[in-house]
Design a protein around this motif. Structure first.
Motif, PDB file in Angstrom:
ATOM      1  N   PHE A  68     -29.928  10.795 -44.731  1.00  0.00           N
ATOM      2  CA  PHE A  68     -31.590  11.085 -44.516  1.00  0.00           C
ATOM      3  C   PHE A  68     -32.823  10.263 -44.139  1.00  0.00           C
ATOM      4  O   PHE A  68     -33.884   9.990 -43.391  1.00  0.00           O
ATOM      5  N   GLY A  69     -32.206   8.638 -43.401  1.00  0.00           N
ATOM      6  CA  GLY A  69     -32.415   8.522 -42.012  1.00  0.00           C
ATOM      7  C   GLY A  69     -32.406   6.593 -42.729  1.00  0.00           C
ATOM      8  O   GLY A  69     -31.654   6.268 -43.058  1.00  0.00           O
ATOM      9  N   GLN A  70     -33.686   6.244 -41.821  1.00  0.00           N
ATOM     10  CA  GLN A  70     -33.519   4.722 -41.510  1.00  0.00           C
ATOM     11  C   GLN A  70     -34.775   3.797 -41.961  1.00  0.00           C
ATOM     12  O   GLN A  70     -36.001   5.051 -42.082  1.00  0.00           O
ATOM     13  N   LYS A  71     -34.321   3.158 -42.525  1.00  0.00           N
ATOM     14  CA  LYS A  71     -35.999   2.093 -42.564  1.00  0.00           C
ATOM     15  C   LYS A  71     -35.363   0.657 -42.338  1.00  0.00           C
ATOM     16  O   LYS A  71     -34.673  -0.208 -42.547  1.00  0.00           O
ATOM     17  N   HIS A  72     -36.626  -0.428 -42.695  1.00  0.00           N
ATOM     18  CA  HIS A  72     -36.599  -1.607 -42.000  1.00  0.00           C
ATOM     19  C   HIS A  72     -36.654  -2.447 -43.241  1.00  0.00           C
ATOM     20  O   HIS A  72     -38.073  -2.152 -44.424  1.00  0.00           O
ATOM     21  N   PHE A  73     -36.058  -3.679 -44.240  1.00  0.00           N
ATOM     22  CA  PHE A  73     -36.688  -4.358 -44.775  1.00  0.00           C
ATOM     23  C   PHE A  73     -36.700  -6.146 -44.414  1.00  0.00           C
ATOM     24  O   PHE A  73     -35.374  -5.878 -43.363  1.00  0.00           O
ATOM     25  N   LYS A  74     -37.125  -6.541 -44.898  1.00  0.00           N
ATOM     26  CA  LYS A  74     -36.477  -8.012 -45.395  1.00  0.00           C
ATOM     27  C   LYS A  74     -36.004  -8.422 -46.750  1.00  0.00           C
ATOM     28  O   LYS A  74     -36.131  -8.008 -47.486  1.00  0.00           O
ATOM     29  N   LEU A  75     -34.595  -8.571 -46.058  1.00  0.00           N
ATOM     30  CA  LEU A  75     -33.644  -8.769 -47.525  1.00  0.00           C
ATOM     31  C   LEU A  75     -33.954 -10.297 -48.077  1.00  0.00           C
ATOM     32  O   LEU A  75     -33.641 -10.988 -47.269  1.00  0.00           O
ATOM     33  N   SER A  76     -34.103 -10.479 -49.116  1.00  0.00           N
ATOM     34  CA  SER A  76     -34.705 -11.677 -49.322  1.00  0.00           C
ATOM     35  C   SER A  76     -33.217 -12.482 -50.125  1.00  0.00           C
ATOM     36  O   SER A  76     -33.194 -13.743 -50.100  1.00  0.00           O
ATOM     37  N   ARG A  77     -33.426 -12.027 -50.933  1.00  0.00           N
ATOM     38  CA  ARG A  77     -31.552 -12.286 -51.477  1.00  0.00           C
ATOM     39  C   ARG A  77     -30.411 -11.297 -52.380  1.00  0.00           C
ATOM     40  O   ARG A  77     -30.862  -9.976 -52.016  1.00  0.00           O
ATOM     41  N   ILE A  78     -29.184 -11.749 -52.275  1.00  0.00           N
ATOM     42  CA  ILE A  78     -28.388 -10.922 -52.582  1.00  0.00           C
ATOM     43  C   ILE A  78     -27.666 -11.468 -54.379  1.00  0.00           C
ATOM     44  O   ILE A  78     -26.366 -12.644 -53.996  1.00  0.00           O
ATOM     45  N   GLU A  79     -27.214 -10.925 -55.426  1.00  0.00           N
ATOM     46  CA  GLU A  79     -26.777 -11.530 -56.556  1.00  0.00           C
ATOM     47  C   GLU A  79     -25.431 -10.470 -56.618  1.00  0.00           C
ATOM     48  O   GLU A  79     -25.590  -9.253 -56.952  1.00  0.00           O
ATOM     49  N   TRP A  80     -23.670 -11.399 -56.516  1.00  0.00           N
ATOM     50  CA  TRP A  80     -23.344 -10.071 -56.951  1.00  0.00           C
ATOM     51  C   TRP A  80     -22.038 -10.439 -58.141  1.00  0.00           C
ATOM     52  O   TRP A  80     -22.312 -12.133 -58.957  1.00  0.00           O
ATOM     53  N   GLU A  81     -22.046  -9.358 -58.829  1.00  0.00           N
ATOM     54  CA  GLU A  81     -20.987  -9.999 -59.820  1.00  0.00           C
ATOM     55  C   GLU A  81     -19.474  -8.975 -60.231  1.00  0.00           C
ATOM     56  O   GLU A  81     -18.976  -7.943 -59.306  1.00  0.00           O
ATOM     57  N   HIS A  82     -18.786 -10.304 -59.941  1.00  0.00           N
ATOM     58  CA  HIS A  82     -17.084  -9.669 -60.190  1.00  0.00           C
ATOM     59  C   HIS A  82     -17.273  -8.980 -61.340  1.00  0.00           C
ATOM     60  O   HIS A  82     -17.100  -9.282 -62.197  1.00  0.00           O
ATOM     61  N   GLY A  83     -15.848  -8.169 -60.860  1.00  0.00           N
ATOM     62  CA  GLY A  83     -15.209  -7.126 -61.682  1.00  0.00           C
ATOM     63  C   GLY A  83     -13.906  -6.511 -61.249  1.00  0.00           C
ATOM     64  O   GLY A  83     -14.025  -6.167 -59.934  1.00  0.00           O
ATOM     65  N   GLU A  84     -13.731  -6.482 -62.262  1.00  0.00           N
ATOM     66  CA  GLU A  84     -12.247  -5.466 -61.668  1.00  0.00           C
ATOM     67  C   GLU A  84     -12.057  -4.444 -62.986  1.00  0.00           C
ATOM     68  O   GLU A  84     -12.092  -5.669 -64.276  1.00  0.00           O
ATOM     69  N   SER A  85     -10.872  -3.409 -62.967  1.00  0.00           N
ATOM     70  CA  SER A  85      -9.981  -3.319 -64.824  1.00  0.00           C
ATOM     71  C   SER A  85      -8.802  -2.697 -64.112  1.00  0.00           C
ATOM     72  O   SER A  85      -8.241  -2.650 -62.209  1.00  0.00           O
ATOM     73  N   ARG A  86      -8.155  -3.074 -64.992  1.00  0.00           N
ATOM     74  CA  ARG A  86      -6.568  -1.998 -64.434  1.00  0.00           C
ATOM     75  C   ARG A  86      -6.199  -1.055 -64.821  1.00  0.00           C
ATOM     76  O   ARG A  86      -7.098  -0.660 -65.729  1.00  0.00           O
TER      77      ARG A  86
END
Length: 139
Positions: free
Chosen positions: A53-71
């Motif tokens: 739908f287009g593009q937008k500019h942001f300031k990325l302050s942080r990223i939090e990662w949650e590991h997960g996997e399934s069989r």
């Protein structure tokens, strides 16, 4: 030289699970944003987010990662039947190979500030490699 730096900037494409509506400027159908591309833009932490739908500019302050996997449970049952049918080491190797099949279901939360300084939280599907690439944008 500046032109080529813009052209070859690394781009990270991820699936959006929630919060995609903030990635566009009031476009109809923006609730259905399910893919986005993130790239460094300007100063460290500044990103350009591109969607269908287009593009937008942001300031990325942080990223939090949650590991997960399934069989896949069905595959492990089928592998037991298959390994029983095959005799010897071939059956054991097949059983190990099929049981090792996992699907990564890791997610990450992106915390983005828009131009007015308002913070938004977007949930994306994210592998460890994508998390590492996005983390580099912040620094």
């Amino acid at each position: 030289m500046g032109f080529w730096r813009q052209v070859i900037k690394p781009r990270i494409q991820v699936s959006v699970l929630a919060g995609g509506h903030v990635l566009t400027d009031g476009v109809e159908g923006n609730e259905s944003v399910n893919r986005m591309t993130i790239m460094r833009w300007g100063q460290p932490g500044e990103v350009k987010v591109t969607t269908a739908f287009g593009q937008k500019h942001f300031k990325l302050s942080r990223i939090e990662w949650e590991h997960g996997e399934s069989r896949n449970v069905g595959k492990s049952t089928n592998s037991s039947i298959l390994s029983t049918a095959l005799v010897g080491s071939v059956g054991a190797i097949t059983d190990i190979a099929v049981r090792a099949m996992k699907k990564e279901t890791s997610n990450a939360y992106l915390y983005l500030f828009d131009e007015e300084g308002e913070e938004y939280k977007t949930l994306i599907q994210c592998t460890k490699e994508q998390f590492t690439e996005i983390s580099r944008i912040i620094s």
